[in-house]
Design an enzyme around this catalytic site. Structure first.
Site, PDB file in Angstrom:
ATOM      1  N   ALA A  47     -50.136  12.613 -12.453  1.00 19.84           N
ATOM      2  CA  ALA A  47     -50.657  11.804 -13.552  1.00 19.84           C
ATOM      3  C   ALA A  47     -51.006  12.663 -14.768  1.00 19.84           C
ATOM      4  O   ALA A  47     -50.618  12.350 -15.899  1.00 19.84           O
ATOM      5  CB  ALA A  47     -51.888  11.023 -13.087  1.00 19.84           C
ATOM      6  N   TYR A 102     -43.950  14.988  -2.322  1.00 19.06           N
ATOM      7  CA  TYR A 102     -43.940  13.649  -1.749  1.00 19.06           C
ATOM      8  C   TYR A 102     -42.572  13.000  -1.909  1.00 19.06           C
ATOM      9  O   TYR A 102     -41.774  13.377  -2.756  1.00 19.06           O
ATOM     10  CB  TYR A 102     -45.061  12.774  -2.312  1.00 19.06           C
ATOM     11  CG  TYR A 102     -44.890  12.230  -3.709  1.00 19.06           C
ATOM     12  CD1 TYR A 102     -44.421  10.934  -3.918  1.00 19.06           C
ATOM     13  CD2 TYR A 102     -45.273  12.975  -4.824  1.00 19.06           C
ATOM     14  CE1 TYR A 102     -44.323  10.405  -5.196  1.00 19.06           C
ATOM     15  CE2 TYR A 102     -45.166  12.461  -6.100  1.00 19.06           C
ATOM     16  CZ  TYR A 102     -44.685  11.175  -6.280  1.00 19.06           C
ATOM     17  OH  TYR A 102     -44.574  10.668  -7.550  1.00 19.06           O
ATOM     18  N   GLY A 235     -52.440  -4.914 -17.695  1.00 20.11           N
ATOM     19  CA  GLY A 235     -51.071  -5.144 -17.279  1.00 20.11           C
ATOM     20  C   GLY A 235     -50.240  -5.787 -18.361  1.00 20.11           C
ATOM     21  O   GLY A 235     -50.287  -5.396 -19.534  1.00 20.11           O
ATOM     22  N   GLY A 262     -44.903   5.321 -14.181  1.00 19.74           N
ATOM     23  CA  GLY A 262     -45.229   6.194 -15.300  1.00 19.74           C
ATOM     24  C   GLY A 262     -45.828   5.523 -16.510  1.00 19.74           C
ATOM     25  O   GLY A 262     -46.210   6.200 -17.472  1.00 19.74           O
ATOM     26  N   ASP A 265     -49.680   6.489 -17.344  1.00 26.71           N
ATOM     27  CA  ASP A 265     -49.829   7.826 -17.917  1.00 26.71           C
ATOM     28  C   ASP A 265     -49.303   7.857 -19.347  1.00 26.71           C
ATOM     29  O   ASP A 265     -49.894   8.491 -20.225  1.00 26.71           O
ATOM     30  CB  ASP A 265     -49.076   8.848 -17.066  1.00 26.71           C
ATOM     31  CG  ASP A 265     -49.562   8.890 -15.632  1.00 26.71           C
ATOM     32  OD1 ASP A 265     -50.755   8.615 -15.400  1.00 26.71           O
ATOM     33  OD2 ASP A 265     -48.746   9.196 -14.739  1.00 26.71           O
TER      34      ASP A 265
END
Length: 345
Positions: A47, A102, A235, A262, A265
């Protein structure tokens, strides 16, 4: 920075310092379960480093502070983030702990089919502390950007976050993205700890869906009156900023989404960029939405931001024109002479 601890040299002052773990990300070559995907492509994910890369690409001076292993994955992270123009000299190379990695599936993160497999326990970044990192380098920006993810990594990381969010004279403007990831807080203490840290910040970003179960932006502000500026992300609805006694809301843009990763961020990076330039809060929110739209219209976490004059032109539209904007893949490269209402190419 050495493997044994911070050096004593005085770092150059930059626009933004971003502190946090970045990991090597393995993205599937095809849809399906992790058990079935035959191969993966390598990328980077984190992030705070995402914010650093976007800000550097937008023309700001940025330093990333973190710790990675003295391994090939650590080399890749330092080189990849540095390639964006980010100063990586304060990144600690840990000879005893690995770089975190990850894997994730190609599906939308909002669906039950989405899988993520983290291999970050005991990572180099989880050992970050005030004793192992260069605090002068961390405090050398006009803005210090942090996120709640770091606090979840270990007791040492939480102690570092408490040190950096403690209110003291002469500190940089502290920006804090709550970034509540329930899976990282096995003991369930996340909401209380993140609220504590947010209260020490000057600028806070928090998603309405992660805001301590509170209903609506006004309730979030009532629970978090301390920050000078609070941004509640809503959102697809938009975002609301509380600054002093003022409240400013800006609707989100209509975007043809390629990948829903993304965006948070990128929004923070756009808002911070406009903050550094001294723009009014309404324009800061609009620049946040524009940077988020850039991220949403590319496959990965990081997108090339629009040219500053292009973003400024769109951010200056009247409310009706802003509401009619529809952005799709390639919009950040739109010709300067294009119609004010950018449409999907």
């Amino acid at each position: 920075m050495t493997a044994d601890g911070p050096t004593s040299t005085t770092p150059d002052v930059v626009d933004v310092v971003a502190l946090g773990e970045s990991m090597v990300t393995f993205l599937p070559s095809s849809p399906g379960r992790l058990a079935d995907v035959p191969s993966f492509d390598r990328a980077i994910g984190g992030a705070e480093s995402n914010v650093a890369c976007v800000l550097a690409a937008a023309g700001h001076t940025v330093r990333w502070v973190s710790a990675v292993g003295a391994d090939g994955f650590g080399d890749h992270l330092v080189e990849a983030i540095g390639a964006y123009g980010v100063d990586v000299r304060a990144v600690r190379r840990d000879p005893d702990r690995p770089t975190g990695i990850y894997f994730r599936t190609a599906g939308d993160r909002a669906t039950d089919a989405h899988e993520v497999a983290y291999y970050r326990a005991g990572s180099a970044a989880s050992a970050m502390s005030a004793a192992t990192l260069d605090l002068d380098a961390i405090r050398s920006g006009r803005v210090l950007h942090l996120s709640g993810i770091t606090a979840a990594l270990s007791a040492d990381c939480l102690g570092l976050m408490r040190e950096l969010t403690a209110r003291r004279t002469g500190r940089p403007l502290v920006s804090f993205d709550v970034n509540h990831r329930p899976g990282l807080w096995r003991d369930g203490d996340g909401p209380a700890v993140l609220l504590e840290l947010a209260r020490g910040a000057d600028l806070v970003f928090v998603g309405e869906d992660e805001a301590w179960g509170l209903g609506g932006p006004e309730a979030v502000r009532a629970a978090l009156p301390e920050p000078e500026l609070l941004v509640v992300k809503q959102g697809a609805t938009g975002a609301t900023a509380f600054h002093g006694q003022h409240v400013t809301s800006v609707p989100a843009l209509h975007v043809d989404v390629v990948a829903a990763v993304g965006a948070g961020d990128a929004f923070a990076a756009g808002f911070l960029s406009a903050t550094l330039r001294g723009l009014p809060v309404r324009e800061r929110l609009r620049h946040g939405h524009l940077m988020a739209a850039a991220a949403l219209t590319v496959p990965g976490d990081l997108a090339t931001p629009p040219a500053r004059h292009h973003a400024d032109r769109l951010a200056a539209l009247d409310d009706d024109a802003w509401g009619r904007l529809r952005l799709g893949p390639g919009w950040t490269q739109a010709d300067e002479g294009a119609d004010e209402e950018v449409r999907t190419p």
